[in-house]
Design a protein around this motif. Structure first.
Motif, mmCIF file in Angstrom:
data_model
loop_
_atom_site.group_PDB
_atom_site.id
_atom_site.type_symbol
_atom_site.label_atom_id
_atom_site.label_comp_id
_atom_site.label_asym_id
_atom_site.label_seq_id
_atom_site.Cartn_x
_atom_site.Cartn_y
_atom_site.Cartn_z
ATOM 1 N N ILE A 128 -4.952 -6.244 -2.734
ATOM 2 C CA ILE A 128 -3.845 -5.717 -1.924
ATOM 3 C C ILE A 128 -4.196 -5.707 -0.441
ATOM 4 N N PHE A 129 -5.310 -5.070 -0.108
ATOM 5 C CA PHE A 129 -5.631 -4.896 1.309
ATOM 6 C C PHE A 129 -6.308 -6.129 1.910
ATOM 7 N N GLY A 130 -7.001 -6.908 1.070
ATOM 8 C CA GLY A 130 -7.541 -8.172 1.557
ATOM 9 C C GLY A 130 -6.422 -9.137 1.908
ATOM 10 N N GLY A 131 -5.382 -9.168 1.069
ATOM 11 C CA GLY A 131 -4.231 -10.010 1.363
ATOM 12 C C GLY A 131 -3.527 -9.591 2.637
ATOM 13 N N LEU A 132 -3.433 -8.273 2.863
ATOM 14 C CA LEU A 132 -2.816 -7.777 4.093
ATOM 15 C C LEU A 132 -3.588 -8.254 5.319
ATOM 16 N N VAL A 133 -4.911 -8.183 5.263
ATOM 17 C CA VAL A 133 -5.746 -8.615 6.400
ATOM 18 C C VAL A 133 -5.544 -10.102 6.682
ATOM 19 N N ILE A 134 -5.542 -10.934 5.627
ATOM 20 C CA ILE A 134 -5.339 -12.379 5.811
ATOM 21 C C ILE A 134 -3.979 -12.654 6.444
ATOM 22 N N TYR A 135 -2.951 -11.997 5.932
ATOM 23 C CA TYR A 135 -1.601 -12.186 6.474
ATOM 24 C C TYR A 135 -1.538 -11.763 7.936
ATOM 25 N N GLU A 136 -2.107 -10.619 8.248
ATOM 26 C CA GLU A 136 -2.033 -10.099 9.617
ATOM 27 C C GLU A 136 -2.785 -11.009 10.589
ATOM 28 N N LEU A 137 -3.932 -11.510 10.179
ATOM 29 C CA LEU A 137 -4.685 -12.424 11.035
ATOM 30 C C LEU A 137 -3.902 -13.711 11.271
ATOM 31 N N ALA A 138 -3.231 -14.199 10.224
ATOM 32 C CA ALA A 138 -2.432 -15.417 10.366
ATOM 33 C C ALA A 138 -1.271 -15.188 11.333
ATOM 34 N N CYS A 139 -0.624 -14.005 11.231
ATOM 35 C CA CYS A 139 0.504 -13.700 12.113
ATOM 36 C C CYS A 139 0.076 -13.607 13.567
ATOM 37 N N LEU A 154 1.259 -18.946 3.649
ATOM 38 C CA LEU A 154 1.635 -17.698 2.990
ATOM 39 C C LEU A 154 1.889 -17.921 1.504
ATOM 40 N N LEU A 155 2.599 -18.992 1.179
ATOM 41 C CA LEU A 155 2.859 -19.306 -0.222
ATOM 42 C C LEU A 155 1.559 -19.606 -0.959
ATOM 43 N N SER A 156 0.641 -20.301 -0.311
ATOM 44 C CA SER A 156 -0.661 -20.605 -0.934
ATOM 45 C C SER A 156 -1.433 -19.328 -1.209
ATOM 46 N N MET A 157 -1.418 -18.404 -0.251
ATOM 47 C CA MET A 157 -2.132 -17.147 -0.433
ATOM 48 C C MET A 157 -1.571 -16.370 -1.622
ATOM 49 N N LEU A 158 -0.245 -16.282 -1.702
ATOM 50 C CA LEU A 158 0.383 -15.547 -2.803
ATOM 51 C C LEU A 158 0.149 -16.247 -4.143
ATOM 52 N N THR A 159 0.104 -17.582 -4.124
ATOM 53 C CA THR A 159 -0.160 -18.330 -5.354
ATOM 54 C C THR A 159 -1.572 -18.065 -5.851
ATOM 55 N N PHE A 160 -2.546 -18.144 -4.960
ATOM 56 C CA PHE A 160 -3.926 -17.856 -5.348
ATOM 57 C C PHE A 160 -4.066 -16.409 -5.817
ATOM 58 N N ALA A 161 -3.418 -15.487 -5.113
ATOM 59 C CA ALA A 161 -3.486 -14.077 -5.505
ATOM 60 C C ALA A 161 -2.893 -13.882 -6.894
ATOM 61 N N LEU A 181 0.991 -6.005 -3.192
ATOM 62 C CA LEU A 181 0.540 -6.803 -2.050
ATOM 63 C C LEU A 181 1.716 -7.120 -1.126
ATOM 64 N N ILE A 182 2.825 -7.579 -1.697
ATOM 65 C CA ILE A 182 4.001 -7.897 -0.880
ATOM 66 C C ILE A 182 4.537 -6.639 -0.201
ATOM 67 N N GLY A 183 4.621 -5.530 -0.946
ATOM 68 C CA GLY A 183 5.100 -4.282 -0.365
ATOM 69 C C GLY A 183 4.203 -3.790 0.753
ATOM 70 N N THR A 184 2.888 -3.977 0.592
ATOM 71 C CA THR A 184 1.942 -3.551 1.629
ATOM 72 C C THR A 184 2.085 -4.420 2.875
ATOM 73 N N ILE A 185 2.289 -5.721 2.694
ATOM 74 C CA ILE A 185 2.535 -6.606 3.838
ATOM 75 C C ILE A 185 3.805 -6.170 4.572
ATOM 76 N N MET A 186 4.859 -5.862 3.804
ATOM 77 C CA MET A 186 6.125 -5.455 4.420
ATOM 78 C C MET A 186 5.972 -4.143 5.189
ATOM 79 N N ALA A 187 5.321 -3.162 4.570
ATOM 80 C CA ALA A 187 5.106 -1.887 5.265
ATOM 81 C C ALA A 187 4.169 -2.076 6.447
ATOM 82 N N GLY A 188 3.169 -2.970 6.285
ATOM 83 C CA GLY A 188 2.263 -3.279 7.393
ATOM 84 C C GLY A 188 3.002 -3.907 8.560
ATOM 85 N N ASN A 189 3.994 -4.734 8.279
ATOM 86 C CA ASN A 189 4.800 -5.314 9.356
ATOM 87 C C ASN A 189 5.471 -4.222 10.177
#
Length: 407
Positions: A128-139, A154-161, A181-189
């Motif tokens: 959950i939180f590792g995915g958030l970090v990857i997404y945030e760094l990409a953004c 983003l699709l690749s990350m979610l597929t691997f996850a 993971l998706i909810g955490t990314i959304m709240a993180g946004n």
């Protein structure tokens, strides 16, 4: 314990209410932003970028959006953040209560991966939180300037996850962690980008300073990301009611396929808000969902029943299947199902019959023949995590019994 059920009930109820408010706000503001029209000149002179008239609840509304900000900050300014925060907090509490406190029952499937509870929980939190970090760094990187490349990443990350989650956890546990993971990314946004950008804008207006256009652009981009996440997330929220998806051998691929089609369908509505009607998107989305349903519902061929190089030419011994008589089926249900589904469950987790289903008598069993067949033979998610070790021959017996009943 009964009090845990009540805590779970109220948490789930609150989570749904907060989620409705958050997703509803996302739908509304994307619609609103896409429907703003160029205002008359006198409004433009006041710095208004676009306006919209609407009628609802017995009255007329006039909504205006400023290019940068109003001349003076109003006394009362409405912020939209707690819908996101309360949805995430209640969802995370539910995750801990159901899947972490009950890890052995809901998160860990020994037939998938015999993890210890602490290892499973650690992997879940890391995902959950590792995915958030990857997404945030990409953004925050240059990738954000290339939407197609960013979308592929983003699709690749979610597929691997999804793939790793499905090989770590039970089907339900995997799906709920991708949802988390998706909810955490959304709240993180909201927490990491949207709210800080809006605070900068408010402070600039208060202090009569110029507003940097990139503040609004960054916040809008994250809001758009959240909007496309909404339909996939809603599917995950209800997926635990449909084991045909999370119990599929390629459940991770089923999840990704449904998520892609759901986001594609959301794209149709976002385009429609700006006057671009693309029926092909909606039609292709519907066809995509139909193809997924056909694929997932197609009976699988058991590889164990195929001839192998080792037994070619050898005598094949067919597994013996007992005749599907009433007493045999009754005994099987009592052995594998009645420990949970009875008036007095003996299971160490379920002290009340799940969904109120009780198989105390033959009338109870025969009346639910179709449901038993669906969950034992088709989706194969029962017995729960196969705790009672139902064999393939026993599942075949249930199948033959049902088909005989159905003729």
């Amino acid at each position: 314990m009964a009090w845990l059920d009540w805590v779970s009930l109220f948490l789930r109820w609150f989570h749904v209410i907060a989620g409705v408010a958050w997703i509803g706000a996302s739908f509304y503001f994307i619609w609103l932003d896409n429907n703003l029209k160029q205002p008359p000149q006198w409004k433009q002179d006041k710095g208004i970028k676009g306006d919209l008239w609407a009628v609802h609840g017995g009255g007329f509304y006039e909504v205006s959006k400023y290019q940068y900000g109003p001349e003076a900050m109003p006394d009362k300014l409405h912020w939209f953040k707690w819908e996101a925060y309360t949805t995430w907090i209640s969802g995370f509490c539910l995750l801990v209560l159901v899947y972490y406190f009950g890890a052995s029952a809901y998160l860990i499937d020994p037939q998938v991966n015999p993890l210890s509870p602490s290892t499973a929980i650690g992997l879940g939190l890391g995902l959950i939180f590792g995915g958030l970090v990857i997404y945030e760094l990409a953004c925050r990187s240059h990738l954000a300037h290339y939407p197609v490349l960013f979308g592929i990443l983003l699709l690749s990350m979610l597929t691997f996850a999804s793939y790793f989650a499905s090989h770590w956890f039970s089907g339900r546990g995997a799906y709920i962690h991708i949802g988390a993971l998706i909810g955490t990314i959304m709240a993180g946004n909201v927490f990491l980008q949207i709210m800080p950008s809006q605070r900068l804008m408010v402070d600039a207006v208060k202090n009569k300073l110029a507003i940097d256009p990139k503040w609004g652009a960054q916040a809008k981009l994250r809001s758009v990301h959240n909007n496309y996440f909404t339909l996939p997330l809603l599917f995950i929220m209800i997926s635990n009611h449909y084991p045909v998806t999370y119990q599929h051998p390629q459940n991770w691929l089923v999840l990704i396929a449904i998520g892609i089609v759901a986001a594609w369908i959301r794209h149709f509505f976002n385009l429609r808000h700006i006057g671009k009607v693309r029926p092909s998107i909606l039609i292709s989305g519907a066809v995509g969902m139909l193809l997924i349903a056909i694929w997932v519902s197609t009976p699988l061929i058991d590889d164990s029943l195929k001839p192998s190089a080792e037994n070619v030419g050898a005598r094949v011994v067919e597994p013996q299947v007992l005749a599907p008589d009433q007493q045999t089926v009754h005994n099987l249900i009592q052995l594998h199902c009645a420990n949970c589904h009875s008036s007095t469950p003996t299971d160490d987790i379920f002290v009340v019959a799940p969904l109120g289903l009780k198989f105390d008598s033959w009338a109870d069993i025969s009346g639910k023949a179709a449901l038993i067949y669906q969950r034992v033979v088709v989706t194969r998610d029962m017995p729960f995590l196969n705790k009672t070790q139902m064999t393939e021959q026993e599942r075949e017996l249930i199948k033959n019994w049902f088909l005989e009943q159905d003729t």
